[in-house]
Design a protein around this motif. Structure first.
Motif, PDB file in Angstrom:
ATOM      1  N   ARG A 175       0.831  -1.206   0.000  1.00  0.00           N
ATOM      2  CA  ARG A 175       0.000   0.000   0.000  1.00  0.00           C
ATOM      3  C   ARG A 175       0.864   1.255   0.000  1.00  0.00           C
ATOM      4  N   ASP A 176       1.950   1.236   0.781  1.00  0.00           N
ATOM      5  CA  ASP A 176       2.865   2.381   0.792  1.00  0.00           C
ATOM      6  C   ASP A 176       3.498   2.586  -0.579  1.00  0.00           C
ATOM      7  N   ALA A 177       3.854   1.472  -1.237  1.00  0.00           N
ATOM      8  CA  ALA A 177       4.457   1.566  -2.561  1.00  0.00           C
ATOM      9  C   ALA A 177       3.500   2.211  -3.561  1.00  0.00           C
ATOM     10  N   LEU A 178       2.225   1.846  -3.489  1.00  0.00           N
ATOM     11  CA  LEU A 178       1.238   2.432  -4.396  1.00  0.00           C
ATOM     12  C   LEU A 178       1.012   3.909  -4.084  1.00  0.00           C
ATOM     13  N   SER A 179       1.044   4.265  -2.810  1.00  0.00           N
ATOM     14  CA  SER A 179       0.897   5.676  -2.441  1.00  0.00           C
ATOM     15  C   SER A 179       2.088   6.486  -2.948  1.00  0.00           C
ATOM     16  N   LEU A 180       3.285   5.912  -2.865  1.00  0.00           N
ATOM     17  CA  LEU A 180       4.472   6.601  -3.378  1.00  0.00           C
ATOM     18  C   LEU A 180       4.406   6.752  -4.892  1.00  0.00           C
ATOM     19  N   LEU A 181       3.946   5.713  -5.570  1.00  0.00           N
ATOM     20  CA  LEU A 181       3.784   5.803  -7.023  1.00  0.00           C
ATOM     21  C   LEU A 181       2.761   6.886  -7.377  1.00  0.00           C
ATOM     22  N   ASP A 182       1.681   6.958  -6.607  1.00  0.00           N
ATOM     23  CA  ASP A 182       0.694   8.022  -6.797  1.00  0.00           C
ATOM     24  C   ASP A 182       1.342   9.398  -6.664  1.00  0.00           C
ATOM     25  N   GLN A 183       2.212   9.513  -5.673  1.00  0.00           N
ATOM     26  CA  GLN A 183       2.884  10.782  -5.412  1.00  0.00           C
ATOM     27  C   GLN A 183       3.809  11.164  -6.558  1.00  0.00           C
ATOM     28  N   VAL A 184       4.522  10.189  -7.098  1.00  0.00           N
ATOM     29  CA  VAL A 184       5.429  10.457  -8.220  1.00  0.00           C
ATOM     30  C   VAL A 184       4.641  10.792  -9.478  1.00  0.00           C
ATOM     31  N   MET A 185       3.543  10.073  -9.711  1.00  0.00           N
ATOM     32  CA  MET A 185       2.720  10.331 -10.894  1.00  0.00           C
ATOM     33  C   MET A 185       2.096  11.720 -10.860  1.00  0.00           C
ATOM     34  N   ALA A 186       1.932  12.276  -9.657  1.00  0.00           N
ATOM     35  CA  ALA A 186       1.360  13.612  -9.536  1.00  0.00           C
ATOM     36  C   ALA A 186       2.252  14.685 -10.144  1.00  0.00           C
ATOM     37  N   MET A 187       3.510  14.364 -10.413  1.00  0.00           N
ATOM     38  CA  MET A 187       4.415  15.315 -11.058  1.00  0.00           C
ATOM     39  C   MET A 187       4.046  15.539 -12.520  1.00  0.00           C
ATOM     40  N   GLY A 188       3.208  14.663 -13.065  1.00  0.00           N
ATOM     41  CA  GLY A 188       2.745  14.851 -14.427  1.00  0.00           C
ATOM     42  C   GLY A 188       3.652  14.276 -15.492  1.00  0.00           C
ATOM     43  N   GLU A 189       4.677  13.550 -15.101  1.00  0.00           N
ATOM     44  CA  GLU A 189       5.612  12.965 -16.064  1.00  0.00           C
ATOM     45  C   GLU A 189       5.092  11.597 -16.516  1.00  0.00           C
ATOM     46  N   THR A 190       5.242  11.314 -17.789  1.00  0.00           N
ATOM     47  CA  THR A 190       4.855   9.997 -18.305  1.00  0.00           C
ATOM     48  C   THR A 190       6.035   9.047 -18.347  1.00  0.00           C
ATOM     49  N   ASP A 191       7.243   9.588 -18.265  1.00  0.00           N
ATOM     50  CA  ASP A 191       8.459   8.784 -18.194  1.00  0.00           C
ATOM     51  C   ASP A 191       9.091   9.009 -16.827  1.00  0.00           C
ATOM     52  N   ILE A 192       8.986   8.003 -15.956  1.00  0.00           N
ATOM     53  CA  ILE A 192       9.462   8.136 -14.580  1.00  0.00           C
ATOM     54  C   ILE A 192      10.823   7.469 -14.450  1.00  0.00           C
ATOM     55  N   THR A 193      11.796   8.222 -13.974  1.00  0.00           N
ATOM     56  CA  THR A 193      13.162   7.724 -13.785  1.00  0.00           C
ATOM     57  C   THR A 193      13.494   7.686 -12.294  1.00  0.00           C
ATOM     58  N   GLU A 194      14.626   7.064 -12.008  1.00  0.00           N
ATOM     59  CA  GLU A 194      15.065   6.993 -10.611  1.00  0.00           C
ATOM     60  C   GLU A 194      15.355   8.390 -10.065  1.00  0.00           C
ATOM     61  N   GLU A 195      15.893   9.273 -10.904  1.00  0.00           N
ATOM     62  CA  GLU A 195      16.182  10.640 -10.465  1.00  0.00           C
ATOM     63  C   GLU A 195      14.915  11.363 -10.035  1.00  0.00           C
TER      64      GLU A 195
END
Length: 418
Positions: A214-234
């Protein structure tokens, strides 16, 4: 409003639950054989599937057309439970319904048979929050439960559940989910969401979740909120405030090579970038955990990292004694404990870096102290020669045998002269 990922992708059948294979198999077998218990305890860390499994089980035991232990989610009973239109399956929060009055009210309700489905199921979340009096009232129900009643208690602190309650439950311990399992699930969801995410970014998210999907999905939600379609480690490091494995590897290399200037400069630059000292420290402890496994288990450890990264870590610890790695972890854990109650987190983090560089093995220090004490004792003894001689004579006299006293020969009486 868009649903959070952990709600949108909540498992609806046992087959969709990841990382808890043994528990899923046991629950499915009970549904298929009809040997259903009256009370269960689902315990384990947060975000590992306790409540999800409880909801699936509630539907499975009431399903009119279960398929290999899974609920069909299409029959009248399943739809009523999913749409929350039935009062026969109830989810309670023990944090707000924890007193004896709440449990007494519950006890008066559960005695009545279900109105729509086969079993009445009560899911009590955060069950450890129930008061002592509440548990005593709950015990009365569990001693002689009605045939139509099933209790499922979910908790992250099973040690707070009284033994009298535990003895009447089937207990299932939900384990932390492996990084590889979380990574695969995140990859599947990212594909469904139409975004591209690198394997390194997936691994970074999975590690940051600490075994909680659940934490992993919440973190992914948080990263996706940046609006990027290509997500990198940076991007992940930027959003989560983490240093990233490359930066940690360089800091660790400087520390283990005793390069004070480089290590302190690197550590300060991380803080200046806005990284939280507490986050950096926990990330660094996790990195040292991997170094310990690389050093101790070698090739036997199936690392969730790339082969190139593994080779770099192996070369990093090749000439480093295990004792130094263990002492480094001790220092970091001590600092982490201090951070929890200090307002000087950045200073403590920099001090921890300096302490790891100025390293000396405790065994070496102990041997040096013993040698110094021996030399000091010798100096003190010979600073006063008279005392040393007197002490030596006293010791000799203490161990020498007692000499027999000399007896003077008896004098012979001379004959009197005539």
């Amino acid at each position: 409003m868009q649903k959070a990922l952990y709600r949108a992708y909540r498992p609806q059948t046992f087959d969709e639950v990841v990382g808890q294979d043994a528990i899923v198999t046991a629950l499915k077998n009970q549904v298929m054989t009809g040997h259903v218990g009256h009370a269960y305890l689902f315990s384990g860390t947060r975000g590992t599937g306790k409540t999800s499994c409880a909801k699936i089980f509630a539907r499975a035991v009431n399903c009119l057309d279960s398929q290999e232990g899974n609920p069909c989610n299409t029959c009248a009973h399943c739809r009523a439970i999913l749409e929350e239109t039935t009062m026969d399956v109830v989810e309670m929060d023990a944090a707000s319904n924890r007193g004896i009055d709440d449990i007494r009210e519950l006890r008066e309700t559960v005695i009545y048979p279900p109105a729509q489905v086969r079993y009445k199921v009560y899911i009590i979340d955060e069950a450890h929050m129930i008061t002592k009096e509440g548990f005593n009232a709950l015990l009365k129900i569990m001693e002689e439960p009605p045939a139509h009643l099933i209790f499922i208690l979910a908790t992250t602190e099973p040690e707070k559940i009284p033994a009298t309650i535990l003895s009447r439950l089937q207990r299932y311990e939900f384990k932390r989910i492996d990084v590889e399992v979380i990574t695969r699930r995140l990859s599947y969801i990212a594909e469904k969401q139409g975004i591209t995410i690198t394997p390194e970014a997936l691994t970074a998210l999975a590690r940051a979740a600490d075994g909680a999907l659940r934490d992993a999905l919440s973190l992914l939600d948080q990263v996706m909120a940046m609006g990027e379609t290509d997500i990198t480690e940076e991007l992940v490091d930027q959003v989560l405030g983490t240093a990233g494995k490359l930066s940690l590897a360089q800091l660790t290399r400087d520390v283990l090579s005793d390069r004070m200037t480089a290590a302190m400069t690197h550590a300060d630059s991380l803080l200046q970038e806005g990284k939280e000292a507490a986050v950096l420290l926990r990330e660094w402890i996790a990195y040292f955990q991997q170094l310990l496994l690389i050093k101790g288990a070698g090739k036997e450890w199936k690392a969730p990292i790339s082969e190139m990264e593994r080779q770099e870590m192996e070369s990093l610890v090749a000439d480093v004694p295990m004792a130094r790695l263990l002492d480094s972890v001790d220092h970091l854990v001590e600092t982490d404990a201090l951070l929890q109650k200090s307002d000087h987190a950045d200073t403590l983090f920099l001090a921890a870096v300096a302490r790891l560089i100025n390293y000396a093995s405790p065994r070496v220090l102990e041997s040096r102290i013993a040698a110094l004490e021996q030399k000091l004792s010798m100096v003190e003894r010979w600073q006063s020669p008279e005392k040393a001689i007197r002490d030596t004579m006293d010791r000799l006299q203490a161990v020498a045998p007692v000499a027999p006293q000399a007896v003077a020969p008896a004098s012979k009486e001379l004959p009197e002269k005539e």
